[in-house]
Design a protein around this motif. Structure first.
Motif, mmCIF file in Angstrom:
data_model
loop_
_atom_site.group_PDB
_atom_site.id
_atom_site.type_symbol
_atom_site.label_atom_id
_atom_site.label_comp_id
_atom_site.label_asym_id
_atom_site.label_seq_id
_atom_site.Cartn_x
_atom_site.Cartn_y
_atom_site.Cartn_z
ATOM 1 N N GLY A 3 -16.542 -54.161 17.359
ATOM 2 C CA GLY A 3 -15.199 -54.500 16.420
ATOM 3 C C GLY A 3 -15.777 -53.567 15.048
ATOM 4 N N HIS A 4 -17.000 -53.649 14.266
ATOM 5 C CA HIS A 4 -17.390 -53.327 13.483
ATOM 6 C C HIS A 4 -18.890 -52.988 13.064
ATOM 7 C CE1 HIS A 4 -15.288 -57.193 11.844
ATOM 8 N NE2 HIS A 4 -15.829 -57.526 13.242
ATOM 9 N N SER A 5 -18.179 -51.638 12.089
ATOM 10 C CA SER A 5 -20.007 -51.428 11.736
ATOM 11 C C SER A 5 -19.905 -51.607 10.799
ATOM 12 C CB SER A 5 -19.329 -49.576 11.702
ATOM 13 O OG SER A 5 -19.380 -49.308 13.116
ATOM 14 N N ILE A 6 -21.320 -52.538 9.541
ATOM 15 C CA ILE A 6 -21.045 -53.009 8.370
ATOM 16 C C ILE A 6 -22.649 -52.445 8.257
ATOM 17 C CG2 ILE A 6 -21.319 -54.776 7.194
ATOM 18 C CD1 ILE A 6 -19.357 -56.483 9.155
ATOM 19 N N ARG A 54 -19.180 -44.995 -1.056
ATOM 20 C CA ARG A 54 -20.912 -44.268 -1.351
ATOM 21 C C ARG A 54 -21.324 -44.817 0.142
ATOM 22 N NH1 ARG A 54 -24.421 -41.689 -3.904
ATOM 23 N NH2 ARG A 54 -26.031 -42.722 -4.186
ATOM 24 N N TYR A 55 -21.058 -46.200 0.870
ATOM 25 C CA TYR A 55 -21.508 -46.706 1.819
ATOM 26 C C TYR A 55 -21.184 -46.341 3.157
ATOM 27 C CZ TYR A 55 -24.803 -47.455 -2.569
ATOM 28 O OH TYR A 55 -25.790 -48.209 -3.271
ATOM 29 N N ASP A 56 -19.707 -46.695 2.881
ATOM 30 C CA ASP A 56 -18.601 -46.328 4.339
ATOM 31 C C ASP A 56 -18.711 -44.984 5.285
ATOM 32 O OD1 ASP A 56 -17.793 -48.725 2.838
ATOM 33 O OD2 ASP A 56 -15.743 -47.256 2.466
ATOM 34 N N VAL A 57 -18.014 -45.366 6.434
ATOM 35 C CA VAL A 57 -18.214 -44.426 8.094
ATOM 36 C C VAL A 57 -17.364 -44.432 8.084
ATOM 37 C CG1 VAL A 57 -20.569 -45.015 7.753
ATOM 38 C CG2 VAL A 57 -18.748 -46.340 9.293
ATOM 39 N N SER A 58 -17.000 -42.971 8.839
ATOM 40 C CA SER A 58 -15.834 -42.872 9.423
ATOM 41 C C SER A 58 -16.206 -42.168 10.684
ATOM 42 C CB SER A 58 -14.830 -42.161 8.702
ATOM 43 O OG SER A 58 -13.906 -41.241 10.104
ATOM 44 N N PHE A 59 -15.447 -43.044 11.957
ATOM 45 C CA PHE A 59 -15.444 -42.190 12.871
ATOM 46 C C PHE A 59 -14.704 -41.411 14.309
ATOM 47 C CE2 PHE A 59 -19.019 -44.916 12.663
ATOM 48 C CZ PHE A 59 -20.111 -44.320 13.063
ATOM 49 N N CYS A 97 -24.931 -41.715 15.605
ATOM 50 C CA CYS A 97 -26.035 -42.018 14.517
ATOM 51 C C CYS A 97 -26.775 -41.337 13.491
ATOM 52 C CB CYS A 97 -27.483 -42.397 15.819
ATOM 53 S SG CYS A 97 -27.360 -43.211 17.120
ATOM 54 N N LYS A 98 -26.326 -40.134 13.403
ATOM 55 C CA LYS A 98 -26.402 -39.857 11.996
ATOM 56 C C LYS A 98 -25.959 -39.882 10.876
ATOM 57 C CE LYS A 98 -29.189 -35.502 13.770
ATOM 58 N NZ LYS A 98 -29.035 -33.951 13.398
ATOM 59 N N THR A 99 -24.054 -40.387 11.356
ATOM 60 C CA THR A 99 -23.478 -40.462 10.486
ATOM 61 C C THR A 99 -23.622 -41.710 10.051
ATOM 62 O OG1 THR A 99 -21.468 -39.738 11.720
ATOM 63 C CG2 THR A 99 -21.155 -41.282 9.940
ATOM 64 N N ILE A 100 -24.368 -42.680 11.125
ATOM 65 C CA ILE A 100 -24.002 -44.667 10.337
ATOM 66 C C ILE A 100 -25.883 -44.575 9.411
ATOM 67 C CG2 ILE A 100 -25.199 -45.639 11.899
ATOM 68 C CD1 ILE A 100 -22.801 -47.831 11.272
ATOM 69 N N VAL A 147 -20.232 -34.269 11.017
ATOM 70 C CA VAL A 147 -20.426 -35.393 10.440
ATOM 71 C C VAL A 147 -19.735 -35.689 9.477
ATOM 72 C CG1 VAL A 147 -22.318 -36.756 9.368
ATOM 73 C CG2 VAL A 147 -23.133 -34.855 11.362
ATOM 74 N N PRO A 148 -18.993 -36.690 9.981
ATOM 75 C CA PRO A 148 -17.973 -37.076 8.533
ATOM 76 C C PRO A 148 -18.232 -37.358 7.128
ATOM 77 C CG PRO A 148 -17.745 -38.318 10.325
ATOM 78 C CD PRO A 148 -18.888 -37.998 10.917
ATOM 79 N N LYS A 149 -17.468 -36.555 6.202
ATOM 80 C CA LYS A 149 -18.168 -37.012 4.928
ATOM 81 C C LYS A 149 -16.885 -37.562 3.879
ATOM 82 C CE LYS A 149 -20.882 -32.589 4.812
ATOM 83 N NZ LYS A 149 -22.191 -33.137 5.010
#
Length: 346
Positions: free
Chosen positions: A137-140, A208-213, A248-251, A198-200
């Motif tokens: 549920g989370h990626s923090i 700056r530190y957010d991710v997207s999947f 894994c590279k993304t986060i 890799v999402p940009k």
């Protein structure tokens, strides 16, 4: 202080007894995976009904394994947020009722604080550090200043990493839970077989530190043929290996950016995806970092992490009112100290 902790936020009915926030005396987890596998995901109604059926036997088993009675317990804790509302209410109501009937202190615990604390149960970790909280549920990514003080730096703008694993696994009919299945199949695949993007995100401070999947998930599910490299076969093993590598590279790319910006070199992981073998291996390659993971048995939902972090609240004198209720979600994440409300301080 011996704290009995109850966790029922999703599809695990769990109870543990932990002494002084460190010593695990017992830790019982009843998993509902067999009941949800046919649906390839958690069914909330089934989950809450199973919690209601299992909560008493699980608590009794935790006491039995600890060779204790309820009279030997000093306080009760239970998860109250975030999670599936029906599931949360079962454990929370049971915990509150137990504490009230025994006239013992009760504390409601944020599930995310529990996951971030899990590594502390077997390690002595100094604050502050960078926390990597990755689950279904989370990626923090957060700067962790204390047991209830998480300064969120980045999070996902769409799917969590664990959710992406589950959806990819469901689409290809690989099995449930997706993270475990993909990790296993990836062992026999080649991560170089696909060149998944890799999402940009915007390079500004807001992300700056957010991710997207969601984009990665779409590429793997609907556009895999476009990214297959010459000389490789489109096998489930190769898909899993390449997808897992890219996720894994993304986060980690965002985590390493936070390391550079904050100067903090201790990284503590938590959550179900913290059990992923490739994520652990990639972090281990960075010898300049002190990377700390919970043992595998404490990566998933468990009562020990709830009892462990509860000790520190109780020691400080915090108590939850008897009318405290469950919350399926916590307040929207905002950067900085605004997260104290969402994570711990009530």
């Amino acid at each position: 202080m011996k704290v009995l902790g109850i966790e029922s936020s999703c599809d695990e009915t769990a109870c543990a007894i932990v002494e002084d926030g460190k010593k695990i005396i017992s830790n019982v987890v009843a998993t509902q995976i067999p009941f949800h596998q046919i649906f390839k995901g958690v069914v909330p109604e089934i989950a809450s009904r199973k919690h209601a059926e299992w909560i008493l036997p699980v608590v009794r088993q935790a006491l039995k394994e600890a060779d204790m009675t309820l009279a030997d317990v000093d306080a009760i804790a239970a998860t109250n947020r975030p999670g599936l509302m029906g599931s949360l209410l079962v454990g929370l109501t049971f915990g509150k009722t137990l504490a009230w009937s025994l006239n013992k202190p009760f504390i409601a615990i944020n599930h995310m604080l529990g996951h971030m604390y899990a590594a502390h149960l077997e390690n002595d970790i100094e604050y502050p550090y960078l926390g990597l909280l990755v689950s279904g549920g989370h990626s923090i990514i957060a700067k962790v200043n204390g047991f209830d003080d998480l300064e969120v730096l980045g999070t996902t703008i769409d799917d969590s990493v664990g959710e992406a694993f589950d959806k990819v696994s469901k689409f290809y009919g690989l099995g449930y839970p997706g993270g475990v299945v993909i990790d296993r199949l990836a062992q026999n695949g080649d991560p170089k077989s696909f060149s998944f993007p890799v999402p940009k995100l915007d390079k500004g401070d807001d992300h700056r530190y957010d991710v997207s999947f969601s984009g990665l998930k779409t590429a793997v599910i609907h556009q895999a043929d476009m990214f297959l490299k010459k000389g490789y076969e489109k096998t489930n093993e190769n898909i899993c290996a390449a997808f897992q590598e890219t996720a894994c590279k993304t986060i980690l790319s965002r985590l390493f950016r936070a390391v550079e910006d904050t100067g903090l070199t201790t990284v503590v992981a938590g959550g179900g995806v913290a059990a992923n073998s490739r994520l652990r291996a990639m972090l281990a390659e960075h010898k300049e970092l002190n990377c700390i993971f919970p043992p595998l048995k404490l990566c998933g939902d468990n009562g020990a992490m709830i009892a462990g972090v509860a000790y520190h609240f109780l020691k400080r004198g915090d108590r939850s009112p008897i009318d405290v209720t469950a919350q399926a979600r916590i307040p929207q994440f905002k950067r900085g100290l605004a997260n104290l409300e969402a994570f711990g301080r009530r």
